[in-house]
Design an enzyme around this catalytic site. Structure first.
Site, PDB file in Angstrom:
ATOM      1  N   LYS A  13       0.841  -1.201   0.000  1.00 31.58           N
ATOM      2  CA  LYS A  13       0.000   0.000   0.000  1.00 31.58           C
ATOM      3  C   LYS A  13       0.876   1.251   0.000  1.00 31.58           C
ATOM      4  O   LYS A  13       2.017   1.197   0.460  1.00 31.58           O
ATOM      5  CB  LYS A  13      -0.871   0.016   1.266  1.00 31.58           C
ATOM      6  CG  LYS A  13      -1.982  -1.019   1.304  1.00 31.58           C
ATOM      7  CD  LYS A  13      -2.752  -0.930   2.627  1.00 31.58           C
ATOM      8  CE  LYS A  13      -3.874  -1.953   2.694  1.00 31.58           C
ATOM      9  NZ  LYS A  13      -4.950  -1.732   1.709  1.00 31.58           N
ATOM     10  N   ARG A  19     -10.188 -11.801   2.327  1.00 33.16           N
ATOM     11  CA  ARG A  19     -11.019 -12.890   1.794  1.00 33.16           C
ATOM     12  C   ARG A  19     -10.285 -14.221   1.870  1.00 33.16           C
ATOM     13  O   ARG A  19     -10.909 -15.274   2.009  1.00 33.16           O
ATOM     14  CB  ARG A  19     -11.454 -12.530   0.365  1.00 33.16           C
ATOM     15  CG  ARG A  19     -10.325 -12.355  -0.601  1.00 33.16           C
ATOM     16  CD  ARG A  19     -10.729 -11.566  -1.845  1.00 33.16           C
ATOM     17  NE  ARG A  19     -10.763 -10.116  -1.599  1.00 33.16           N
ATOM     18  CZ  ARG A  19     -11.094  -9.213  -2.505  1.00 33.16           C
ATOM     19  NH1 ARG A  19     -11.440  -9.579  -3.733  1.00 33.16           N
ATOM     20  NH2 ARG A  19     -11.101  -7.936  -2.217  1.00 33.16           N
TER      21      ARG A  19
HETATM   22  N1  BES Z   1      -8.080  -3.897   4.574  1.00 33.69           N
HETATM   23  C1  BES Z   1      -8.239  -3.511   3.226  1.00 33.69           C
HETATM   24  C2  BES Z   1      -9.548  -2.779   2.970  1.00 33.69           C
HETATM   25  C3  BES Z   1      -9.645  -1.410   3.564  1.00 33.69           C
HETATM   26  C4  BES Z   1      -9.135  -0.322   2.893  1.00 33.69           C
HETATM   27  C5  BES Z   1     -10.286  -1.207   4.771  1.00 33.69           C
HETATM   28  C6  BES Z   1      -9.249   0.932   3.435  1.00 33.69           C
HETATM   29  C7  BES Z   1     -10.395   0.050   5.302  1.00 33.69           C
HETATM   30  C8  BES Z   1      -9.883   1.125   4.649  1.00 33.69           C
HETATM   31  C9  BES Z   1      -8.218  -4.750   2.327  1.00 33.69           C
HETATM   32  O1  BES Z   1      -7.418  -5.782   2.757  1.00 33.69           O
HETATM   33  C10 BES Z   1      -7.697  -4.311   1.010  1.00 33.69           C
HETATM   34  O2  BES Z   1      -6.569  -3.932   0.953  1.00 33.69           O
HETATM   35  N2  BES Z   1      -8.539  -4.374   0.000  1.00 33.69           N
HETATM   36  C11 BES Z   1      -8.170  -3.953  -1.293  1.00 33.69           C
HETATM   37  C12 BES Z   1      -8.699  -4.959  -2.264  1.00 33.69           C
HETATM   38  C13 BES Z   1      -8.159  -4.782  -3.654  1.00 33.69           C
HETATM   39  C14 BES Z   1      -6.694  -5.144  -3.700  1.00 33.69           C
HETATM   40  C15 BES Z   1      -8.947  -5.677  -4.587  1.00 33.69           C
HETATM   41  C16 BES Z   1      -8.785  -2.580  -1.529  1.00 33.69           C
HETATM   42  O3  BES Z   1      -9.900  -2.327  -1.081  1.00 33.69           O
HETATM   43  O4  BES Z   1      -8.115  -1.748  -2.134  1.00 33.69           O
HETATM   44 MN    MN Z   2      -5.424  -5.583   2.124  1.00 32.13          MN
END
Ligand code: BES
Ligand code: MN
Ligand code: ZN
Length: 491
Positions: free
Chosen positions: A268, A342
């Site tokens: 990230k 997931r």
């Molecule tokens: N934990 C994150 C989702 C999230 C993002 C929660 C911001 C709260 C605030 C999750 O694990 C994630 O990174 N999801 C990705 C999925 C994507 C790679 C398909 C996302 O939402 O960007």
């Molecule tokens: Mn994630």
């Protein structure tokens, strides 16, 4: 916070709160104060433009004996059916007084004819709003230190104390969830998450079970293990069992417990990454709900399962393109290591179904950023294979203020996670990202199991204070789950 109920006002120093309905005559509500207190209060209300909207406050210092007393007129509004009305009034009072210098608050409900239930709801709001976590502050200034530590409710209706006892258990669960969500990831990681739950829960009669990484590997949980393998903190699968309802098939609650989500190799951006300490908010809500249920000796069989791992980049971390085999036997192409929630949930759900044969399974997860794009911070998303279950969860959430909004599912979405090399891939296209995530999870749900998935990514943490919480961890989901069990499984 010390809470007590009394028939008359105590002696000594305290701030006095007097709730006022929008259609009350102020003069009557202030009747027992006598003059000149009554006139001072009335003109203070007037000059502060106090219109008695829910949770608004007008303050006055009124003479009493040789000194003065702080009086807070607090608005009840005009709609007696407004959701979370009483909680908001209680919360407004502690938000105002917590660091005010006052140590005691007397809430005078005399003459209002409120039920004991309503009085307990006011107290719950007051206590929930007062929660804060100062363990890492060594230099808290005098004016930042909480002073209020004693609330006395006068003139509460019949049954207020027992109604409060039940909500006191809920508050214990809520506080525990907030604590877990607030703790940084160097302190709270899979093993310490388990330790904290064990020490808080075993005294309440909750049975704790733990699978370590070796055991999970042996069970074939390749998806969960893959997420955790880049971290020096090994993953854990925590189970918490509350057996309060005879032989009934259990309700299983499963929480995403990523104690820190860097994204892994699909890392990230730095900006805001610290927020990912609360990527265990689903697991935190499940843990808090177990405390709430056990604390009030709920007459239901409920099992909480937390899938705990830390998602880190490392020489041993999984790579984009890796194919892992889940416990269900289904293979997964890991296109994006940041879609890790997931993966851990899939294995946790498979395991929970084999172990407990649930009739109903509800998972909670801070699963997708796309959920926040869809619903903002007002509603969590509910995805379900069962309309009745979705309706019951939504209703429970509505009743307690943890709002949910139903989201669609279906085959066209499911097709979007087909993989050229494995049974599925772990991400779809950008569009509908929360829905394809739900479709992925559904692939691990056994036929016949009523399942709902709550994507609570926008709800776990708040950048602004609200009536039941200050900035920070909200405790979303605890009251919802407690109410969902109470309304549907304890009859
Ligand atoms: N934990 C994150 C989702 C999230 C993002 C929660 C911001 C709260 C605030 C999750 O694990 C994630 O990174 N999801 C990705 C999925 C994507 C790679 C398909 C996302 O939402 O960007
Ligand atoms: Mn994630
Ligand atoms: Zn995550």
């Amino acid at each position: 916070m010390k809470i007590s109920f009394a028939s008359g006002r105590p002696s000594g120093a305290y701030a006095l709160a007097v709730p006022v309905w929008g259609d009350d005559t102020l003069g009557e509500r202030l009747g027992e104060l006598g003059e000149p207190a009554r006139s001072i209060a009335a003109s203070a209300a007037e000059s502060q433009r106090f219109e008695r909207e829910v949770g608004t406050i007008a303050e006055a210092f009124i003479p009493e004996g040789d000194g003065v007393r702080r009086l807070l007129l607090v608005g009840f509004g005009s709609n007696r059916e407004e959701p979370a009305l009483y909680e908001r009034v209680g919360g407004a009072l502690t938000a105002r007084l917590l660091t005010s210098g006052e140590t005691r608050l007397v809430i005078d409900l005399g003459g209002l004819g409120l039920s004991g239930e309503a009085a307990a709801r006011i107290v719950f709001g007051a206590v929930a709003r007062a929660w804060r976590y100062d363990v890492y502050r060594t230099k808290l200034g005098r004016k930042q230190k909480p002073t209020l530590d004693d609330i006395i409710v006068v003139g509460a209706g019949e049954g207020a104390e027992s109604a409060w006892q039940r909500r006191s258990a809920l508050n214990d669960g809520l506080s525990f969830t907030r604590e877990l969500v607030t703790e940084p990831a160097n302190i709270l990681y899979p093993e310490t998450f388990v330790d904290r739950c064990r020490s808080r829960m075993e005294p309440l009669g909750i049975e704790i079970g733990v699978l370590d990484d070796e055991e999970m590997r042996a069970l074939g949980m390749g998806a969960l293990i893959g997420v955790g393998q880049g971290s020096v903190r090994p993953p854990r699968l925590l189970t918490m069992r509350w057996n309060g309802g005879g032989g009934a098939r259990p309700v299983v609650l499963v929480g995403k417990g990523i104690t820190f989500d860097t994204g892994g190799i699909s890392i990230k951006p730095a900006q805001g990454m610290e927020a990912m300490k609360w990527d265990m908010g689903g697991a935190g809500a499940v843990a808090g709900a177990m405390i709430a249920l056990a604390g009030r000796k709920a007459k239901a069989n409920v099992i909480g399962v937390c899938a705990l791992a830390e998602n880190m980049p490392d020489g041993n971390a999984q790579r984009p393109g890796d194919v892992v085999t889940s416990m269900s036997g289904q293979t997964i192409e890991v296109i994006n290591t940041d879609a890790e929630g997931r993966l851990v949930l899939g294995d946790a759900i498979t395991w929970a179904q084999r172990e407990y044969k649930p009739e109903v399974l509800v998972d909670l997860a801070t699963l997708t950023g796309a959920m926040i794009i869809s619903l903002g911070h007002e509603y969590g998303g509910v995805f379900s294979n069962d309309d009745t279950l979705a309706g019951r969860l939504t209703a429970a959430g509505q009743a307690v203020g943890d709002k949910l909004w139903r989201m669609p599912m279906g085959d066209p979405y499911d097709k979007l996670i087909e993989s050229p090399i494995a049974d599925m891939k772990n991400v779809g296209p950008r569009e509908g990202g929360s829905i394809t995530a739900a479709q992925f999870i559904q692939r691990f749900v056994d036929p016949g199991v009523k399942w709902a998935h709550l994507d609570i990514a926008g709800m776990v943490w708040s950048d602004k204070a609200s009536h039941l919480y200050d900035k920070g961890a909200t405790g979303y989901g605890v009251a919802l789950l407690d109410r969902f069990i109470a309304d549907n499984y304890e009859g």
